[in-house]
Scaffold this motif. Structure first.
Motif, short mmCIF file in Angstrom:
data_model
loop_
_atom_site.label_atom_id
_atom_site.label_comp_id
_atom_site.label_asym_id
_atom_site.label_seq_id
_atom_site.Cartn_x
_atom_site.Cartn_y
_atom_site.Cartn_z
N ALA A 1 7.64 0.15 -9.16
CA ALA A 1 6.74 1.27 -9.44
C ALA A 1 5.28 0.87 -9.33
N HIS A 2 4.96 -0.38 -9.71
CA HIS A 2 3.56 -0.77 -9.83
C HIS A 2 3.08 -1.78 -8.79
N THR A 3 3.96 -2.24 -7.90
CA THR A 3 3.54 -3.10 -6.79
C THR A 3 3.95 -2.45 -5.47
N CYS A 4 5.25 -2.24 -5.31
CA CYS A 4 5.77 -1.61 -4.09
C CYS A 4 5.25 -0.19 -3.94
N GLY A 5 5.31 0.60 -5.03
CA GLY A 5 4.85 1.98 -4.97
C GLY A 5 3.40 2.08 -4.51
N PRO A 6 2.47 1.35 -5.15
CA PRO A 6 1.08 1.39 -4.69
C PRO A 6 0.91 0.96 -3.23
N ALA A 7 1.68 -0.04 -2.79
CA ALA A 7 1.59 -0.46 -1.39
C ALA A 7 2.00 0.68 -0.46
N ARG A 8 3.05 1.39 -0.82
CA ARG A 8 3.48 2.53 -0.02
C ARG A 8 2.44 3.66 -0.05
N ILE A 9 1.88 3.90 -1.23
CA ILE A 9 0.86 4.94 -1.35
C ILE A 9 -0.35 4.60 -0.48
N GLY A 10 -0.79 3.35 -0.54
CA GLY A 10 -1.91 2.93 0.28
C GLY A 10 -1.62 3.06 1.76
N PHE A 11 -0.42 2.67 2.16
CA PHE A 11 -0.01 2.74 3.57
C PHE A 11 -0.04 4.18 4.08
N LEU A 12 0.47 5.10 3.29
CA LEU A 12 0.49 6.51 3.68
C LEU A 12 -0.91 7.12 3.64
N SER A 13 -1.67 6.80 2.59
CA SER A 13 -3.00 7.39 2.41
C SER A 13 -3.95 6.99 3.53
N ARG A 14 -3.89 5.72 3.93
CA ARG A 14 -4.79 5.21 4.97
C ARG A 14 -4.72 6.06 6.25
N SER B 1 -3.29 -3.74 -0.16
CA SER B 1 -2.42 -4.15 0.95
C SER B 1 -2.01 -2.94 1.79
N GLY B 2 -1.58 -1.88 1.13
CA GLY B 2 -1.18 -0.68 1.85
C GLY B 2 -2.34 -0.06 2.61
N LEU B 3 -3.51 -0.03 1.99
CA LEU B 3 -4.69 0.53 2.65
C LEU B 3 -5.09 -0.28 3.88
N LEU B 4 -4.70 -1.55 3.89
CA LEU B 4 -4.96 -2.40 5.05
C LEU B 4 -3.90 -2.22 6.14
N GLY B 5 -2.87 -1.43 5.83
CA GLY B 5 -1.82 -1.16 6.82
C GLY B 5 -0.61 -2.05 6.70
N PHE B 6 -0.48 -2.80 5.59
CA PHE B 6 0.67 -3.69 5.39
C PHE B 6 1.78 -2.95 4.64
N ARG B 7 3.01 -3.28 4.97
CA ARG B 7 4.16 -2.71 4.29
C ARG B 7 4.44 -3.50 3.01
N PRO B 8 5.20 -2.94 2.06
CA PRO B 8 5.41 -3.60 0.76
C PRO B 8 6.08 -4.96 0.83
N GLU B 9 6.83 -5.24 1.89
CA GLU B 9 7.52 -6.52 2.00
C GLU B 9 6.68 -7.57 2.72
N LEU C 1 0.45 -9.29 1.24
CA LEU C 1 0.05 -8.54 0.05
C LEU C 1 -0.67 -9.44 -0.95
N LYS C 2 -0.22 -10.68 -1.05
CA LYS C 2 -0.80 -11.61 -2.03
C LYS C 2 -2.24 -11.97 -1.71
N GLN C 3 -2.65 -11.84 -0.46
CA GLN C 3 -4.02 -12.16 -0.05
C GLN C 3 -4.82 -10.90 0.28
N ALA C 4 -4.36 -9.74 -0.20
CA ALA C 4 -4.95 -8.46 0.22
C ALA C 4 -6.44 -8.37 -0.10
N PHE C 5 -6.85 -8.84 -1.26
CA PHE C 5 -8.26 -8.76 -1.62
C PHE C 5 -9.13 -9.55 -0.65
N GLN C 6 -8.69 -10.76 -0.35
CA GLN C 6 -9.48 -11.61 0.53
C GLN C 6 -9.52 -11.02 1.95
#
Length: 536
Positions: A23-36, A71-79, A83-88
């Motif tokens: 809910a709080h890692t995968c879900g946000p990644a998916r939300i970011g991916f779709l929103s972007r 990560s999702g906003l950058l276009g990466f999928r949850p897997e 994702l671990k380096q998304a900020f950088q």
């Protein structure tokens, strides 16, 4: 629009994700991916806002929702391990990221507001919900109501008109080009409108150009899906309850795993071999995660250190260990999976990140202890999965909505059914074992200390594995739980609704507010703040 029939690989054995939380890692990644995909230009800035009384506020750092969104906003999928380096990566790409706690109503627990700015001077505002198990929904874009869940191609058509006749003409023109669409919705705000058309297939560039040239159409976007199994709202699945499962199994002399494969072939549109192969992939991923975690050289980034490897060693040596039979294999496997997820390793949700250890422990750990083949493991996993489908026909597995009982608790019920199959039990015995499993965990709260998927989440997965074994054994021994699985499952979600919000994954109750829990939360917050300082 009617609720989509659940899919085994979307909703029960999946998604594949970088841990720790569905809910709080995968879900946000998916939300970011779709929103972007709602902006045409390159992303230059994103402000992610959480409701101060929502579920994200006290755990978005500890459960890495922040990394998921970025990560999702950058276009990466949850897997994607990146994702671990998304900020950088965002910083290196010149994308300004901000997280803000705001005073807006949390109409759903995991609500988030994302404001995106592009290098083409676009500003797009999206409201989203993460509903558990990696299931997400985009609720609104720039004031227009939408329902984008990532299971199909979403054609978004902006129209500079609210005239009923003009809108009907545009709808008919577009719908005639997509006869087998999965649904069309309309939202109108301030004399402007938005059509959302759901499709199972990609749209050719020439068709996009055709739509752009329709009178009063001001913009067209195509949102690509992120779920593994595509939407299939127009298909009729072979059953929708445990009672129907039992009836069909008797009529057709089929095992639960056979009915599961048939169900997913219909629901997904995949061929038999594709369905079987994908389940084997999930098994291989689960077993790989366990093996990595048992080495013990992982960083869990939280309040405890990995112990699954030590526990397995203690078990193997047997000096200070009570013999538990197959649980000697199952418990370390369950804990190892959860520890690997907490260390942001790649795991399979089953059905959520908070219960990711139950299937690897109760099904695969036991199967390996018994020396069973990949074929038997696959059949057992399908047995568990189809029970999960029957349980979730009306509700999602989300601790924010129903407590921990619907995460490791529900998973233990599904796994109990699989263990009955492995022991040669009947379909009815499998369903009875699942009902028994639910009865044993009713009312289990969700109280992740310090907002992490560690304490008591890891030990609850171990306990849930034991629940699976106990229920399978006592039903095989003749115990009758009396309450049919359908009624037990309905009770599970009804009880969840009766739990106060403080006991549903908000960090505002249970162990979270003990003196030690409060101290650990403060210490974790300090570590998270240091992480933010390093990033920025």
């Amino acid at each position: 629009m009617k609720r989509q029939n659940p899919s085994i690989f979307n909703d029960i054995v999946g998604p594949t994700m970088v841990g720790p939380s569905s809910a709080h890692t995968c879900g946000p990644a998916r939300i970011g991916f779709l929103s972007r995909q709602f902006i045409h230009g390159n992303l230059t800035k994103a402000v992610i806002e959480f409701a101060k009384n929502g579920a994200y506020t006290d755990m978005y750092k500890g459960q890495h929702s922040d990394l998921g969104f970025v990560s999702g906003l950058l276009g990466f999928r949850p897997e994607d391990p990146r994702l671990k380096q998304a900020f950088q990566i965002a910083k290196d790409s010149g994308v300004d990221i901000q997280f803000v706690i705001s005073d807006f109503e949390p109409i759903v627990p995991n609500i988030a507001k994302i404001t995106m700015t592009s290098d083409q001077d676009e500003v797009v505002v999206i409201y989203s919900d993460s509903m558990g198990g990696g299931t997400v929904k985009l609720l609104q874009v720039d004031g227009f109501d939408i329902s984008v869940v990532g299971d199909c191609y979403e054609l978004i058509i902006h129209i500079h008109s609210a005239n009923t006749k003009e809108l009907e003409n545009i709808k008919n023109t577009v719908a005639s080009k997509f006869i087998n669409n999965e649904g069309i919705t309309l939202s109108t705000v301030n004399n402007k409108s938005l059509f959302n058309i759901k499709l199972r297939k990609d749209v050719e560039p020439s068709m996009m150009d055709f739509i752009k040239n329709i009178d009063n159409v001001t913009d067209v976007k195509l949102i690509t899906p992120i779920l593994v199994v595509p939407s299939n709202r127009n298909t009729k699945v072979p059953f929708s309850s445990a009672a129907e499962l039992l009836e069909i199994s008797k009529r057709d002399n089929k095992e639960l795993w056979e009915l599961a494969v048939a169900y997913e072939c219909v629901r997904s549109g995949w061929r038999h071999k594709e369905v079987m192969d994908y389940m084997k992939y999930t098994i291989e991923t689960m077993e790989s995660s366990v093996k990595e975690a048992l080495k013990g050289n992982i960083d869990m980034n939280g309040i405890i250190k990995p112990t699954a490897g030590k526990i397995k060693k203690t078990c193997d040596e047997g000096n200070t260990w009570l013999d538990m039979g197959v649980l000697d294999a199952a418990v370390p496997w369950a804990m190892a999976t959860m520890e690997y997820s907490s260390a942001m390793g790649v795991v399979i949700c089953a059905p959520t990140g908070g219960s990711a250890g139950v299937f690897p422990g109760a099904i695969l750990g036991v199967a390996n202890k018994l020396g069973l083949s990949m074929e038997e493991k696959t059949k057992a996993m399908f047995t568990a999965a189809i029970v999960g489908i029957a349980m979730s026909k009306d509700s999602d597995f989300s601790a924010e909505l129903y407590g921990c009982q619907v995460e490791p608790g529900a998973a233990s019920a599904m796994a109990a059914a699989a263990l009955v199959y492995l022991m040669g039990g009947s379909v009815k015995q499998s369903l009875d074992a699942a009902s028994c499993g639910i009865q044993n965990i009713l009312g289990t709260i969700c109280d992740p200390v310090a907002g992490l998927v560690q304490v008591p989440c890891i030990s609850r997965n171990a306990m849930s594995v034991a629940n699976s074994v106990v229920c399978a054994n006592i039903v095989m021994g003749g115990y009758d739980p009396l309450i049919p699985l359908d009624e037990a499952a309905e009770t599970l979600f009804r009880v969840g609704k009766q739990l106060p919000s403080e006991l549903r994954c908000t960090c505002k109750g249970g162990l979270c507010i003990t003196p030690t829990g409060s101290r650990l939360a403060k210490e974790q917050e300090e570590r998270d703040n240091v992480r933010y300082e390093i990033i920025n």
